[in-house]
Design a protein around this motif. Structure first.
Motif, PDB file in Angstrom:
ATOM      1  N   ARG A   9     -43.386 -20.405  45.396  1.00 56.09           N
ATOM      2  CA  ARG A   9     -42.169 -19.798  45.929  1.00 56.09           C
ATOM      3  C   ARG A   9     -40.977 -20.137  45.049  1.00 56.09           C
ATOM      4  O   ARG A   9     -40.877 -21.236  44.512  1.00 56.09           O
ATOM      5  CB  ARG A   9     -41.879 -20.300  47.333  1.00 56.09           C
ATOM      6  N   MET A  10     -40.060 -19.202  44.944  1.00 56.50           N
ATOM      7  CA  MET A  10     -38.848 -19.420  44.182  1.00 56.50           C
ATOM      8  C   MET A  10     -37.704 -18.668  44.855  1.00 56.50           C
ATOM      9  O   MET A  10     -37.928 -17.621  45.472  1.00 56.50           O
ATOM     10  CB  MET A  10     -39.019 -18.913  42.753  1.00 56.50           C
ATOM     11  N   THR A  11     -36.508 -19.223  44.769  1.00 61.77           N
ATOM     12  CA  THR A  11     -35.311 -18.500  45.179  1.00 61.77           C
ATOM     13  C   THR A  11     -34.364 -18.467  43.992  1.00 61.77           C
ATOM     14  O   THR A  11     -34.392 -19.349  43.129  1.00 61.77           O
ATOM     15  CB  THR A  11     -34.593 -19.151  46.373  1.00 61.77           C
ATOM     16  N   GLU A  12     -33.539 -17.448  43.937  1.00 59.73           N
ATOM     17  CA  GLU A  12     -32.546 -17.313  42.887  1.00 59.73           C
ATOM     18  C   GLU A  12     -31.277 -16.776  43.529  1.00 59.73           C
ATOM     19  O   GLU A  12     -31.339 -15.946  44.439  1.00 59.73           O
ATOM     20  CB  GLU A  12     -33.034 -16.358  41.800  1.00 59.73           C
ATOM     21  N   SER A  13     -30.133 -17.262  43.061  1.00 58.19           N
ATOM     22  CA  SER A  13     -28.867 -16.802  43.636  1.00 58.19           C
ATOM     23  C   SER A  13     -27.758 -16.932  42.614  1.00 58.19           C
ATOM     24  O   SER A  13     -27.867 -17.661  41.625  1.00 58.19           O
ATOM     25  CB  SER A  13     -28.514 -17.605  44.891  1.00 58.19           C
ATOM     26  N   ASN A  14     -26.687 -16.198  42.889  1.00 54.77           N
ATOM     27  CA  ASN A  14     -25.499 -16.259  42.059  1.00 54.77           C
ATOM     28  C   ASN A  14     -24.300 -16.037  42.983  1.00 54.77           C
ATOM     29  O   ASN A  14     -24.028 -14.905  43.372  1.00 54.77           O
ATOM     30  CB  ASN A  14     -25.543 -15.198  40.957  1.00 54.77           C
ATOM     31  N   PRO A  15     -23.588 -17.123  43.359  1.00 57.94           N
ATOM     32  CA  PRO A  15     -22.468 -16.959  44.283  1.00 57.94           C
ATOM     33  C   PRO A  15     -21.386 -16.016  43.768  1.00 57.94           C
ATOM     34  O   PRO A  15     -20.759 -15.305  44.559  1.00 57.94           O
ATOM     35  CB  PRO A  15     -21.913 -18.384  44.433  1.00 57.94           C
ATOM     36  N   ALA A  16     -21.160 -15.988  42.474  1.00 58.31           N
ATOM     37  CA  ALA A  16     -20.105 -15.139  41.913  1.00 58.31           C
ATOM     38  C   ALA A  16     -20.369 -13.659  42.160  1.00 58.31           C
ATOM     39  O   ALA A  16     -19.442 -12.876  42.362  1.00 58.31           O
ATOM     40  CB  ALA A  16     -19.943 -15.398  40.420  1.00 58.31           C
ATOM     41  N   THR A  17     -21.628 -13.260  42.131  1.00 60.60           N
ATOM     42  CA  THR A  17     -21.964 -11.850  42.331  1.00 60.60           C
ATOM     43  C   THR A  17     -22.586 -11.585  43.700  1.00 60.60           C
ATOM     44  O   THR A  17     -22.959 -10.456  43.994  1.00 60.60           O
ATOM     45  CB  THR A  17     -22.947 -11.372  41.244  1.00 60.60           C
ATOM     46  N   GLN A  18     -22.729 -12.627  44.520  1.00 59.84           N
ATOM     47  CA  GLN A  18     -23.318 -12.537  45.855  1.00 59.84           C
ATOM     48  C   GLN A  18     -24.790 -12.117  45.839  1.00 59.84           C
ATOM     49  O   GLN A  18     -25.301 -11.575  46.809  1.00 59.84           O
ATOM     50  CB  GLN A  18     -22.507 -11.608  46.752  1.00 59.84           C
ATOM     51  N   TYR A  19     -25.462 -12.368  44.728  1.00 62.09           N
ATOM     52  CA  TYR A  19     -26.889 -12.041  44.626  1.00 62.09           C
ATOM     53  C   TYR A  19     -27.713 -13.138  45.287  1.00 62.09           C
ATOM     54  O   TYR A  19     -27.429 -14.326  45.120  1.00 62.09           O
ATOM     55  CB  TYR A  19     -27.264 -11.910  43.152  1.00 62.09           C
ATOM     56  N   GLN A  20     -28.754 -12.741  46.028  1.00 66.04           N
ATOM     57  CA  GLN A  20     -29.712 -13.667  46.630  1.00 66.04           C
ATOM     58  C   GLN A  20     -31.087 -13.046  46.548  1.00 66.04           C
ATOM     59  O   GLN A  20     -31.238 -11.831  46.735  1.00 66.04           O
ATOM     60  CB  GLN A  20     -29.385 -13.920  48.102  1.00 66.04           C
ATOM     61  N   SER A  21     -32.103 -13.885  46.284  1.00 64.18           N
ATOM     62  CA  SER A  21     -33.455 -13.337  46.226  1.00 64.18           C
ATOM     63  C   SER A  21     -34.497 -14.390  46.565  1.00 64.18           C
ATOM     64  O   SER A  21     -34.266 -15.595  46.426  1.00 64.18           O
ATOM     65  CB  SER A  21     -33.747 -12.768  44.831  1.00 64.18           C
ATOM     66  N   ALA A  22     -35.644 -13.916  47.010  1.00 66.93           N
ATOM     67  CA  ALA A  22     -36.813 -14.750  47.260  1.00 66.93           C
ATOM     68  C   ALA A  22     -37.970 -14.142  46.473  1.00 66.93           C
ATOM     69  O   ALA A  22     -38.136 -12.919  46.464  1.00 66.93           O
ATOM     70  CB  ALA A  22     -37.143 -14.794  48.745  1.00 66.93           C
ATOM     71  N   TRP A  23     -38.759 -15.002  45.815  1.00 64.16           N
ATOM     72  CA  TRP A  23     -39.849 -14.550  44.960  1.00 64.16           C
ATOM     73  C   TRP A  23     -41.149 -15.240  45.362  1.00 64.16           C
ATOM     74  O   TRP A  23     -41.140 -16.349  45.891  1.00 64.16           O
ATOM     75  CB  TRP A  23     -39.579 -14.904  43.497  1.00 64.16           C
ATOM     76  N   VAL A  24     -42.273 -14.592  45.081  1.00 63.31           N
ATOM     77  CA  VAL A  24     -43.593 -15.211  45.235  1.00 63.31           C
ATOM     78  C   VAL A  24     -44.340 -15.096  43.908  1.00 63.31           C
ATOM     79  O   VAL A  24     -44.161 -14.136  43.161  1.00 63.31           O
ATOM     80  CB  VAL A  24     -44.421 -14.565  46.373  1.00 63.31           C
ATOM     81  N   ARG A  25     -45.170 -16.108  43.655  1.00 63.77           N
ATOM     82  CA  ARG A  25     -45.937 -16.106  42.409  1.00 63.77           C
ATOM     83  C   ARG A  25     -47.075 -15.100  42.499  1.00 63.77           C
ATOM     84  O   ARG A  25     -47.651 -14.902  43.568  1.00 63.77           O
ATOM     85  CB  ARG A  25     -46.502 -17.507  42.151  1.00 63.77           C
ATOM     86  N   THR A  26     -47.387 -14.469  41.386  1.00 62.44           N
ATOM     87  CA  THR A  26     -48.534 -13.564  41.319  1.00 62.44           C
ATOM     88  C   THR A  26     -49.546 -14.131  40.321  1.00 62.44           C
ATOM     89  O   THR A  26     -49.270 -15.103  39.631  1.00 62.44           O
ATOM     90  CB  THR A  26     -48.113 -12.153  40.860  1.00 62.44           C
ATOM     91  N   ALA A  27     -50.690 -13.513  40.235  1.00 61.85           N
ATOM     92  CA  ALA A  27     -51.756 -13.994  39.369  1.00 61.85           C
ATOM     93  C   ALA A  27     -51.739 -13.315  37.993  1.00 61.85           C
ATOM     94  O   ALA A  27     -52.649 -13.530  37.197  1.00 61.85           O
ATOM     95  CB  ALA A  27     -53.110 -13.744  40.028  1.00 61.85           C
ATOM     96  N   ASP A  28     -50.725 -12.532  37.695  1.00 62.74           N
ATOM     97  CA  ASP A  28     -50.703 -11.794  36.423  1.00 62.74           C
ATOM     98  C   ASP A  28     -50.603 -12.681  35.199  1.00 62.74           C
ATOM     99  O   ASP A  28     -51.158 -12.380  34.146  1.00 62.74           O
ATOM    100  CB  ASP A  28     -49.557 -10.792  36.425  1.00 62.74           C
ATOM    101  N   PHE A  29     -49.852 -13.781  35.297  1.00 60.38           N
ATOM    102  CA  PHE A  29     -49.668 -14.675  34.162  1.00 60.38           C
ATOM    103  C   PHE A  29     -49.590 -16.079  34.731  1.00 60.38           C
ATOM    104  O   PHE A  29     -48.751 -16.359  35.584  1.00 60.38           O
ATOM    105  CB  PHE A  29     -48.367 -14.313  33.426  1.00 60.38           C
ATOM    106  N   GLY A  30     -50.464 -16.987  34.290  1.00 59.64           N
ATOM    107  CA  GLY A  30     -50.629 -18.278  34.938  1.00 59.64           C
ATOM    108  C   GLY A  30     -49.500 -19.260  34.767  1.00 59.64           C
ATOM    109  O   GLY A  30     -48.754 -19.219  33.818  1.00 59.64           O
ATOM    110  N   MET A  31     -49.395 -20.171  35.733  1.00 58.95           N
ATOM    111  CA  MET A  31     -48.454 -21.277  35.638  1.00 58.95           C
ATOM    112  C   MET A  31     -49.054 -22.336  34.734  1.00 58.95           C
ATOM    113  O   MET A  31     -50.247 -22.623  34.816  1.00 58.95           O
ATOM    114  CB  MET A  31     -48.200 -21.872  37.020  1.00 58.95           C
ATOM    115  N   TYR A  32     -48.261 -22.914  33.868  1.00 56.87           N
ATOM    116  CA  TYR A  32     -48.747 -23.921  32.918  1.00 56.87           C
ATOM    117  C   TYR A  32     -48.410 -25.310  33.410  1.00 56.87           C
ATOM    118  O   TYR A  32     -47.423 -25.516  34.054  1.00 56.87           O
ATOM    119  CB  TYR A  32     -48.115 -23.683  31.540  1.00 56.87           C
TER     120      TYR A  32
END
Length: 194
Positions: free
Chosen positions: A171-194
């Motif tokens: 799981r990952m979240t990303e945000s930018n208070p200056a632009t009011q952007y907010q997001s939630a992400w989930v990992r996929t199997a397309d490219f592995g975590m190292y």
């Protein structure tokens, strides 16, 4: 960029609707130990390991300038995919991702198609998109009248976007208070975590 957040670039529409006005450091001493000599380092050591891999957004919230003569309008989307490689390169893909918003009771849509390649760096709290190296990404804009415009996103070697993030496991979240952007992400199997 309009409300450019997390690699989303929207260009202001020139076609506004005619019927309405719609857009101190303490003295420090050198360490008594000798530092190791500089040499090549593993690229993975230069990047937060959790970010490396492939991701899909599941909930994104943007403030976007859709009409030239109106302020920012809230939009939501999901389904963008990102790959972060350990060498500091990455790609964002949009395959018909739909951003939705509304203005004066009318639905607004922005549909993204294509890929945007970028370079990135990060520390334990901030993720920086350093440059857009190649793009065939474009966005099509729609309101109640239908298709208004299609705008390309150009490569931009000077791009510099710094967002906050948290990353743990799949799981990952990303945000930018200056632009009011907010997001939630989930990992996929397309490219592995190292």
């Amino acid at each position: 960029m309009l409300a450019a957040t997390t690699l989303t670039v929207f260009v202001v529409l020139d076609d506004a609707p005619e019927s309405s006005a719609p857009a101190a450091v303490a003295a420090s001493r050198p360490s008594p130990t000798t530092a190791p000599p500089p040499g090549p380092r593993n690229p993975v050591e230069l990047k937060p390991i959790c970010l490396i891999g492939s991701w899909r957004t599941v909930d994104e919230r943007f403030m976007i300038k859709f009409y030239t003569d109106q302020g920012l309008i809230p939009f939501v989307a999901s389904g963008r995919t990102f790959t972060f490689r350990p060498d500091g390169t990455g790609v964002m893909s949009e395959d018909g991702v739909v951003y939705t918003g509304s203005f004066r009771g009318n639905q607004l849509r922005i549909v993204g198609h294509g890929n945007l390649e970028f370079t990135w760096t990060a520390d334990d709290k901030t993720l920086t998109y350093v440059s857009y190296t190649r793009s065939d990404l474009s966005f099509a804009y729609f309101d109640q009248r239908g298709h208004l415009s299609t705008q390309p996103v150009n490569a931009d070697p000077q791009h510099n976007e710094v967002d906050n993030y948290t990353c743990e496991g799949n799981r990952m979240t990303e945000s930018n208070p200056a632009t009011q952007y907010q997001s939630a992400w989930v990992r996929t199997a397309d490219f592995g975590m190292y």
